[in-house]
Design an enzyme around this catalytic site. Structure first.
Site, PDB file in Angstrom:
ATOM      1  N   HIS A  38       0.882  -1.082   0.041  1.00  0.00           N
ATOM      2  CA  HIS A  38      -0.068   0.111  -0.025  1.00  0.00           C
ATOM      3  C   HIS A  38       0.888   1.311  -0.044  1.00  0.00           C
ATOM      4  O   HIS A  38       0.479   2.465  -0.510  1.00  0.00           O
ATOM      5  CB  HIS A  38      -0.828   0.038   1.165  1.00  0.00           C
ATOM      6  N   ASP A  80      -4.599  -5.603  -8.055  1.00  0.00           N
ATOM      7  CA  ASP A  80      -4.807  -5.167  -6.838  1.00  0.00           C
ATOM      8  C   ASP A  80      -5.193  -3.625  -7.302  1.00  0.00           C
ATOM      9  O   ASP A  80      -4.831  -3.143  -8.348  1.00  0.00           O
ATOM     10  CB  ASP A  80      -3.847  -5.295  -5.976  1.00  0.00           C
TER      11      ASP A  80
END
Length: 338
Positions: free
Chosen positions: A185, A257
């Site tokens: 992230h 993702d």
């Protein structure tokens, strides 16, 4: 009136996030103008069960008005640390707390029975990453464990019980991020692992999921330097086209993702990311936040399909995979526009 082929193909290959808890002008544009094939819900979109049900119904009705197939409407409902639906929905302790396949079956049964009436048709679960014992895995709080055969068994139980109740399961994060200690992230982790080690350990749960006809597979934002020293898995032809599709034989829907994550931004702009996705035979680009990247991605896909015959043909194959999945799970899906 049906959209043009290129507009349709570009939109179907996008799954996007949005702001708000009610149907709004942004959603009208995403569905009606960009023709997106899927939406993903986050806490910012969720209030009461009736509100969620109405939101999903309004979005599907919008797709119908524009002559589009039903939307994928997805959510991350793994249980434990990653569960977007809060009470009154059932709260589970998460994968690490599961001790028996019946725990996995119970989780999947209840989750499917709670998602289905809301109009949510896809769950971004199960996590099939394997975190080796004694490591400092970033995934320690989200995995079934450190034994790939156990992860495979538990994961397959979740897939089976979700899918037999009409909820598409998405196995993640291919080809496995259980060994990583850096959070994708925030930045792009490198994993120095040779292909044999990956095959003998990390890929075992995904092989099981493929045999079990999992609806979708999500790619990680990790760079596996022994396979592709340049591109993270989500943007790598060596990972999707070669390893997942050619070597492992998976012909289902593959998605990235979230392209908004720090592993992709700012190193790769959206144009570059989409170019890689198209050349890698990845079906769906996931963009989870409102912003110009969604429009830019759509325009980039349209232009690539127009300018490049090879990408156009491969794009048709991608959209056929998407439509085949929609036909299998969603009522009223188009046969094909081709």
């Amino acid at each position: 009136m049906h959209p043009s082929e290129n507009e349709f193909m570009a939109g179907q290959r996008l799954m996007v996030g949005f702001d708000g808890t009610d149907f709004n002008d942004d959603l009208e544009v995403l569905i009606g103008t960009l023709k997106v094939g899927g939406l993903i819900l986050f806490s910012r979109n969720l209030d009461t069960p009736e509100q969620i049900r109405q939101l999903c119904r309004d979005c599907q009705e919008c797709a119908g008005r524009y002559g589009l197939p039903p939307l994928f409407i997805a959510i991350d409902q793994e249980g434990g640390a990653v569960a977007r639906l809060k009470p009154p929905f059932t709260q589970f302790p998460g994968n690490p707390a599961m001790r028996h396949p019946e725990d996995a079956a119970h989780f999947a049964r209840i989750t499917a029975m709670e998602l289905k009436p809301l109009g949510i048709n896809m769950n971004m679960a199960p996590v099939l990453d394997v975190a080796p014992e004694g490591g400092n895995s970033i995934m320690a709080g989200r995995v079934f464990g450190g034994d790939p055969d156990w992860v495979a068994k538990m994961g397959m139980t979740v897939i089976d019980h979700l899918q037999r109740r009409g909820i598409m399961a998405v196995a993640k994060h291919f080809p496995g991020i259980g060994r990583t200690v850096l959070d994708s992230h925030l930045a792009l982790p490198d994993l120095e692992i040779d292909p044999k080690m990956l095959t003998d350990f990390d890929l075992i749960p995904f092989e099981s999921a493929i045999r079990g006809n999992v609806a979708g597979i999500m790619l990680s934002h990790i760079r596996y330097t022994g396979i592709d020293p340049v591109w993270p898995a989500s943007l790598s032809p060596a990972i999707t086209a070669d390893l997942l599709r050619r070597k492992m034989g998976y012909n289902g829907v593959v998605m990235t993702d979230d392209l908004d994550m720090g592993a992709i931004k700012p190193s790769h702009d959206i144009d570059t990311a989409i170019s890689q996705i198209l050349s890698a035979d990845v079906d769906i680009a996931l963009i989870c936040h409102k912003g110009p990247d969604i429009q830019t991605a759509c325009e980039k896909i349209r232009k690539s399909l127009t300018d490049n015959k090879d990408l156009r043909q491969r794009g048709r194959q991608s959209v056929e995979r998407i439509l085949r999945l929609k036909r299998g799970y969603l009522s009223g899906a188009w046969e094909s526009i081709f």
